[in-house]
Design a protein around this motif. Structure first.
Motif, mmCIF file in Angstrom:
data_model
loop_
_atom_site.group_PDB
_atom_site.id
_atom_site.type_symbol
_atom_site.label_atom_id
_atom_site.label_comp_id
_atom_site.label_asym_id
_atom_site.label_seq_id
_atom_site.Cartn_x
_atom_site.Cartn_y
_atom_site.Cartn_z
ATOM 1 N N THR A 1 0.780 -1.075 -0.089
ATOM 2 C CA THR A 1 0.013 0.133 0.091
ATOM 3 C C THR A 1 0.851 1.190 0.030
ATOM 4 O O THR A 1 0.640 2.148 -0.742
ATOM 5 N N GLY B 1 2.338 2.261 -3.248
ATOM 6 C CA GLY B 1 1.477 2.647 -4.118
ATOM 7 C C GLY B 1 1.122 1.267 -5.176
ATOM 8 O O GLY B 1 0.886 1.588 -6.382
ATOM 9 N N TYR C 1 3.003 9.116 3.508
ATOM 10 C CA TYR C 1 2.461 8.892 2.149
ATOM 11 C C TYR C 1 1.014 9.297 1.853
ATOM 12 O O TYR C 1 0.755 10.062 1.022
ATOM 13 N N VAL D 1 -0.153 12.198 -1.041
ATOM 14 C CA VAL D 1 -1.405 12.011 -1.985
ATOM 15 C C VAL D 1 -2.119 13.342 -1.729
ATOM 16 O O VAL D 1 -2.938 13.604 -2.751
ATOM 17 N N LYS E 1 -4.667 9.197 -7.431
ATOM 18 C CA LYS E 1 -3.936 7.895 -7.009
ATOM 19 C C LYS E 1 -3.032 7.488 -7.944
ATOM 20 O O LYS E 1 -2.116 6.901 -7.571
ATOM 21 N N GLN E 2 -3.169 7.167 -9.024
ATOM 22 C CA GLN E 2 -2.397 6.700 -10.210
ATOM 23 C C GLN E 2 -1.154 7.237 -10.246
ATOM 24 O O GLN E 2 -0.038 6.984 -10.021
ATOM 25 N N GLY F 1 0.921 6.864 -7.323
ATOM 26 C CA GLY F 1 1.792 5.497 -7.073
ATOM 27 C C GLY F 1 2.847 5.349 -8.019
ATOM 28 O O GLY F 1 3.695 4.469 -7.662
#
Lengths: 334, 360
Positions: free
Chosen positions: A243, A246, A294, A298, A328-329, A332
């Motif tokens: 997680t 990512g 993290y 984000v 999110k993409q 990551g």
């Protein structure tokens, strides 16, 4: 105190980090691939346990390392397929299904352990096989680096390689493309003729493969026997690692490296006269900190995207809805 | 973030379920079995865990089997799993059942025994590795067995100090030895206190590295901790941690360093299956649970067992000791072994008193 510092700054410590991270990186990749495909598999603990057990048993009874490897991998893939069957065919909730698999694995391995060896603790009564250590010819002669990188168990190298394999699998193969497509939007994927269930099943089976290698390392590399519940939470830490990374190959690798380092650090300073509870907290505190950092990152990125969208709004009237998934993409792909 | 939350919640649920879902092996089946012949003594051992730990519970079970062989005893071992919610109902059922003696060890069952024993004055209870609180009412039917693991550990500590100072093959120049504990709890610390005092008795300059794994079932971590102690200059370690401790022995094999077993003679356990591992086990600090339970049953039959009090079995009573096997004789020079015996005699005679971590 100084022998402690000496030992932390020695190549032994670096060596230990790689050893500790091996049983984390495999299941972390195993989790990442399912999360990418939209079928979160939290049964890695169980998969590792089953493979660890069957590897030792098959190895001990056949005397063949290859068969042990195959048995361990097959059982891992079978676990993945079973979870897929429950979730995709029978429509069980995947989280509940995975919890059931974990509990099943714990009980079933102890049961078979008792049936096969008459012992409920460990297989130490069996002569079990161990995967060989590899000394890399040129590398080993480099002073510090050689000491850290050479001489590991073959599965440790496999773990490092598997992060690369994972990269190619996800970004360079048709299956990887499908896995990502299915995970982002199953309906869209279905509309272009992708068999979503099949792709998710493959992801779960691949997850079983990665989990299996992690389990095999525990019982046939790290130590040379199977003990009840010997995964001891590594399957869960791995989920946090994936997680945090990512679900991306490099990110997951770095997260596993981080967890490996803090765990190794906790192990090295365990012998100092500090309350042991504090030291045992270190890896978990590090996990929470890393996850918090993290999340903040984000959040910031999302904020930025929002602001950019707003600016665009001023420039060109009503915006196209900024897809929240994009944050999110991008977050990551570190 | 949401996903992380979900994962955390599930983690919690899963661990709760895992605790609830131990194997089922009911205490119920223990009941109602009728044995003919002339009324044997019916003894049941309740294990709050499972057999197969190669040390503690296996040893208790073994003691019961020895008694069954030698005397007119009908014995049964009931495994209660590690699910603590089952222990009290199981014990209640056994106390109400057709048993003459109920044996239940470890401090985790102490409270239940203190409750059950006064309710069943016609029954006899043994407990081991802990003692009931005799200041409470109605515990005249309970016999408690304690072991001086601190005395046994003192001996292996003294031996470790001699070895790290010696010119034995694998002893290095640094004066460092290691102790690997399963968890930071009183019983384990009793081993530690004895070990450290034993080391200091021989040479106060020797450092003792102490590591706890925080679990009894993580051999990989036990191995890693032990390797780290070897890296920090230790040339012998003492493993007190069930399955976790077995990882420590594996580390010794890998580094070709000395190590010390615990509870049972671990050299003998590994001699057949893994001789290369066994040869690094210098000796083991024995906790003779089996002999103590056998002894209790024997004294009960002879009518000489003192119920209503705790008995501490130390070196003198053979409750603890150092495994005197061929590997010990092969590795350790006679002068060291003699010195260990000398120290043992001094402890027995009360000339050395060993500190304890119990009741503090």
């Amino acid at each position: 105190m100084s022998p402690l510092l000496d030992s932390i700054f020695s190549s032994d410590f670096g060596f230990a980090v790689l050893r500790v991270m091996t049983p984390l990186i495999f299941p972390a990749l195993g989790f990442a691939i399912t999360d990418l495909a939209g079928v979160v598999n939290i049964s890695l603990e169980g998969m590792m346990l089953m493979s660890a057990f069957f590897g030792v048993i098959v190895g001990a009874f056949t005397g063949s390392l290859l068969l042990a490897l195959l048995a361990g991998i097959l059982i891992g893939i079978a676990m993945g397929a079973a979870l897929g069957y429950f979730h995709l065919k029978l429509k069980t909730d995947i989280i509940l299904g995975a919890i059931a698999m974990n509990m099943f694995a714990s009980g079933f391995t102890i049961f078979l352990l008792y049936v096969l060896t008459g012992d409920k603790g460990s297989t130490s009564s069996l002569k079990s096989l161990v995967f060989p250590e590899v000394h890399i010819p040129l590398l080993r002669s480099i002073p510090v680096l050689g000491d850290i990188l050479s001489g590991h168990n073959v599965l440790t190298y496999a773990a490092l390689l598997s992060a690369i394999v994972f990269f190619f699998l996800i970004f360079k193969t048709p299956l990887g493309l499908r896995i990502r497509a299915v995970g982002q939007n199953p309906d869209a994927a279905r509309s272009v003729g992708i068999n979503v269930d099949r792709v998710q099943l493959y992801a779960l089976m691949l997850s079983g493969l990665f989990g299996a290698l992690g389990g095999l390392y525990l019982s046939m590399g790290y130590v040379s026997w199977f003990a009840r519940d010997m995964t001891a939470g590594r399957g869960w830490i791995a989920i946090a690692a994936a997680t945090l990374g990512g679900n991306m190959p490099l990110g997951t690798f770095l997260a596993a490296l981080l967890f490996g380092s803090v765990n190794a650090l906790a192990i090295y300073i365990a012998s100092v006269n500090i309350p042991s509870e504090l030291i045992q907290m270190i890896p978990y505190v590090a996990t929470v900190l890393a996850l918090a950092l993290y999340a903040i990152r984000v959040q910031k990125r999302r904020q930025k995207i929002k602001e950019e969208a707003l600016e665009e709004e001023y420039d060109s009237g009503p915006p196209d809805n900024p897809p929240p998934a994009a944050a999110k993409q991008r977050g990551g792909s570190s | 973030m949401k996903k992380i939350l979900i994962v955390l919640v599930v983690l919690l649920m899963a661990s709760a379920l895992a605790f609830a879902g131990g194997e089922q092996e009911g205490a119920g089946e223990a009941e109602g079995e009728q044995v003919q012949k002339e009324e044997p003594l019916r003894v049941v051992l309740y294990v709050n865990g499972t057999l197969g730990d190669k040390s503690f519970f296996d040893s208790a079970h073994n003691g019961l089997e020895m008694a069954e062989e030698d005397y007119n005893v009908f014995a049964k071992t009931v495994e209660g799993s590690y699910d603590s919610s089952r222990w009290e109902p199981d014990l209640t059922q056994l106390a109400e059942g057709d048993w003459d003696i109920i044996i239940a060890g470890t401090w985790q069952l102490q409270e239940y025994l203190e409750k059950l024993a006064p309710m069943h004055p016609e029954k006899r209870f043994f407990t081991y590795d802990t003692s009931v609180d005799y200041s409470k009412e109605g515990l005249d039917n309970v016999y408690s067995i304690l072991y001086s693991q601190n005395e046994g550990s003192f001996l292996v500590g003294a031996l470790s100090a001699m070895i790290t100072n010696s010119d034995m093959d694998k002893a290095n120049s640094e004066k460092v030895v290691g102790f690997l504990g399963g968890m930071d709890i009183p019983v384990i610390n009793d081993f530690k206190v004895g070990y450290v005092e034993g080391v200091e008795y021989v040479d106060p300059d020797v450092d003792v590295l102490v590591s706890y794994a925080g679990a009894f079932n993580d051999p990989a971590k036990g191995k890693e901790l032990t390797l780290a102690m070897f890296d920090q200059g230790a040339d012998i370690t003492f493993n007190v941690g069930g399955e976790t401790g077995l990882g420590g022995i594996d580390a010794a094999k890998e580094r070709e360093q000395y190590t010390l077993g615990v509870d049972s003679d671990q050299y003998k356990i590994f001699k057949e299956t893994d001789p290369e591992k066994a040869e690094w086990i210098v000796t083991s600090m024995m906790k003779n649970v089996d002999l103590s339970i056998y002894r209790g049953i024997r004294k009960h039959i002879e009518g000489t067992l003192a119920y209503g009090e705790a008995e501490v079995l130390g070196l003198a009573e053979n409750g603890v000791g150092v495994a005197d096997n061929e590997n010990y004789k092969r590795l350790v020079p006679k002068e060291y072994r003699d010195r260990v015996q000398e120290i043992a005699d001094m402890i027995e005679a009360g000339e050395i008193s060993v500190g304890t971590a119990i009741g503090k």
